[in-house]
Design an enzyme around this catalytic site. Sequence first.
Site, short mmCIF file in Angstrom:
data_model
loop_
_atom_site.label_atom_id
_atom_site.label_comp_id
_atom_site.label_asym_id
_atom_site.label_seq_id
_atom_site.Cartn_x
_atom_site.Cartn_y
_atom_site.Cartn_z
N CYS A 113 0.82 -1.22 0.00
CA CYS A 113 0.00 0.00 0.00
C CYS A 113 0.85 1.28 0.00
CB CYS A 113 -0.96 0.01 1.17
SG CYS A 113 -2.06 -1.41 1.20
N HIS A 246 -2.97 7.26 2.63
CA HIS A 246 -3.48 5.98 2.12
C HIS A 246 -4.90 5.76 2.64
CE1 HIS A 246 -3.96 1.93 1.01
NE2 HIS A 246 -3.80 1.42 2.22
N ASN A 276 -10.12 0.19 0.09
CA ASN A 276 -8.66 0.23 0.08
C ASN A 276 -8.15 -0.35 -1.24
OD1 ASN A 276 -5.94 -0.20 0.47
ND2 ASN A 276 -6.14 -1.08 2.52
O1 UT7 Z 1 -3.64 -0.89 3.76
C1 UT7 Z 1 -3.19 -1.13 5.06
C2 UT7 Z 1 -3.88 -2.33 5.52
N1 UT7 Z 1 -5.15 -2.25 6.10
C3 UT7 Z 1 -5.52 -1.47 7.12
O2 UT7 Z 1 -4.97 -0.46 7.43
C4 UT7 Z 1 -6.69 -1.95 7.92
C5 UT7 Z 1 -6.42 -1.79 9.39
N2 UT7 Z 1 -7.43 -2.36 10.25
C6 UT7 Z 1 -8.72 -1.98 10.24
O3 UT7 Z 1 -9.14 -1.17 9.44
C7 UT7 Z 1 -9.64 -2.54 11.32
O4 UT7 Z 1 -8.86 -3.18 12.30
C8 UT7 Z 1 -10.72 -3.51 10.76
C9 UT7 Z 1 -11.71 -2.73 9.94
C10 UT7 Z 1 -10.07 -4.58 9.92
C11 UT7 Z 1 -11.45 -4.18 11.92
O5 UT7 Z 1 -12.04 -3.20 12.75
P1 UT7 Z 1 -12.00 -3.40 14.34
O6 UT7 Z 1 -12.74 -2.29 14.94
O7 UT7 Z 1 -10.52 -3.55 14.69
O8 UT7 Z 1 -12.82 -4.73 14.54
P2 UT7 Z 1 -12.34 -6.12 15.17
O9 UT7 Z 1 -11.26 -6.75 14.37
O10 UT7 Z 1 -12.05 -5.84 16.59
O11 UT7 Z 1 -13.61 -7.02 15.04
C12 UT7 Z 1 -14.70 -6.87 15.91
C13 UT7 Z 1 -15.74 -7.93 15.63
C14 UT7 Z 1 -15.25 -9.36 15.72
O12 UT7 Z 1 -16.26 -10.10 16.34
P3 UT7 Z 1 -16.14 -10.51 17.89
O13 UT7 Z 1 -14.92 -11.38 17.96
O14 UT7 Z 1 -15.99 -9.22 18.65
O15 UT7 Z 1 -17.42 -11.23 18.16
C15 UT7 Z 1 -15.17 -9.80 14.27
O16 UT7 Z 1 -15.40 -11.17 14.12
O17 UT7 Z 1 -16.28 -7.77 14.30
C16 UT7 Z 1 -16.29 -9.03 13.63
N3 UT7 Z 1 -16.14 -8.82 12.22
C17 UT7 Z 1 -17.16 -8.53 11.41
N4 UT7 Z 1 -18.49 -8.43 11.65
C18 UT7 Z 1 -19.27 -8.12 10.61
C19 UT7 Z 1 -14.99 -8.79 11.50
N5 UT7 Z 1 -15.28 -8.50 10.21
C20 UT7 Z 1 -16.63 -8.35 10.13
C21 UT7 Z 1 -17.51 -8.03 9.09
N6 UT7 Z 1 -18.81 -7.91 9.37
N7 UT7 Z 1 -17.07 -7.81 7.83
#
Ligand code: UT7
Length: 319
Positions: A113, A246, A276
């Site tokens: 990225c 980004h 992204n």
């Molecule tokens: O280009 C550089 C690379 N990418 C990035 O910079 C991305 C960086 N990371 C992020 O943007 C965020 O960490 C995410 C968007 C990937 C995740 O957001 P978060 O607020 O950190 O959520 P989380 O990983 O803590 O997930 C919370 C919950 C989990 O469920 P439990 O374990 O709390 O029950 C996940 O299983 O959300 C669940 N979950 C989803 N639910 C519905 C994960 N993906 C999804 C989804 N829809 N698509």
Amino acid sequence: MNFSRIVGTGSYLPSRILTNRDLERMVDTSDEWVFTRTGIRQRHVAADNENASDLALAASRRAIEAAGITPRDIDLIVVATTTPDMVFPSTACILQAKLGIKGCPAFDMQAVCSGFVYGIGAADQFMRSGQYRHALVVGAEVYSRILDWKDRSTCVLFGDGAGAVVLKADTAPGIMSCHLHADGSYADILSVPGTVRGGEVSGRPLLKMEGGTVFKFAVKVLGEVAEEALAANNLAKSDIDWLIPHQANIRIIQATARKLGLSMEKVVTTVDRHANTSAASVPLALDEAVRDGRIRAGQHVLLEGVGGGFTWGSVLIKW
Ligand code: UT7
């Protein structure tokens, strides 16, 4: 002294749009979850017969036209991509042929990225040597090919697209500074751990990510590189007219803007419509803000990349 200046921008998005509502029918997710966690509403997805070089070609033609030159004037091509058409030749060489030119150096930049920021950094150094007049720098990605469409934690985050710029040699900057960084010890938090071995796919060539760790790392380094660029140029945070970070997640972008004391009105965002697009995200956003007249002559524009590797970096521009 030799410098380089961006004299034309262009971009291209595949026509097929995949909304969060469409994704609700594919994985256990919701528009509400994706939008509140990331700011993403939709992404573009390339057609089966569209490769990174095709997206790059469309974006490049627009940038070349905007620069008021012809492909024959290009004497250096850098394509930032993590999703090349094939193992080799490079997507840059394939693009060169599609542009109908030959002879000039053409190579790919693999910095995930941060690829476009790295590409500008490399091309700017070539231009500073005084040997080149017009460089084409492109970010082009078809991430739809390396996503696990059953993994809701990653497939909702990415999209396809391409952006391009033409750099022209000049006696004044233009590109004021480029600061590039990497830390390979973070390789495991964001990777596509597969390759080709003996004619077979080895490993699992689909994107995997520790989202939370990547999030924290991105916020930290995007703040640091901005400070680094400003210090190197004796500028204050208030001198930034436009920040183009980004486009991975609106919450990362907002946190970076907060750290820099910048109002979101000075930040170009496309993540809601493009998701992204990895190496393409910064040039796509840049092209949008140039074409709609937000970016004007004399303004300071700060580009920031961060991504797998881990890699990160900045490009500070006097437009
Ligand atoms: O280009 C550089 C690379 N990418 C990035 O910079 C991305 C960086 N990371 C992020 O943007 C965020 O960490 C995410 C968007 C990937 C995740 O957001 P978060 O607020 O950190 O959520 P989380 O990983 O803590 O997930 C919370 C919950 C989990 O469920 P439990 O374990 O709390 O029950 C996940 O299983 O959300 C669940 N979950 C989803 N639910 C519905 C994960 N993906 C999804 C989804 N829809 N698509």
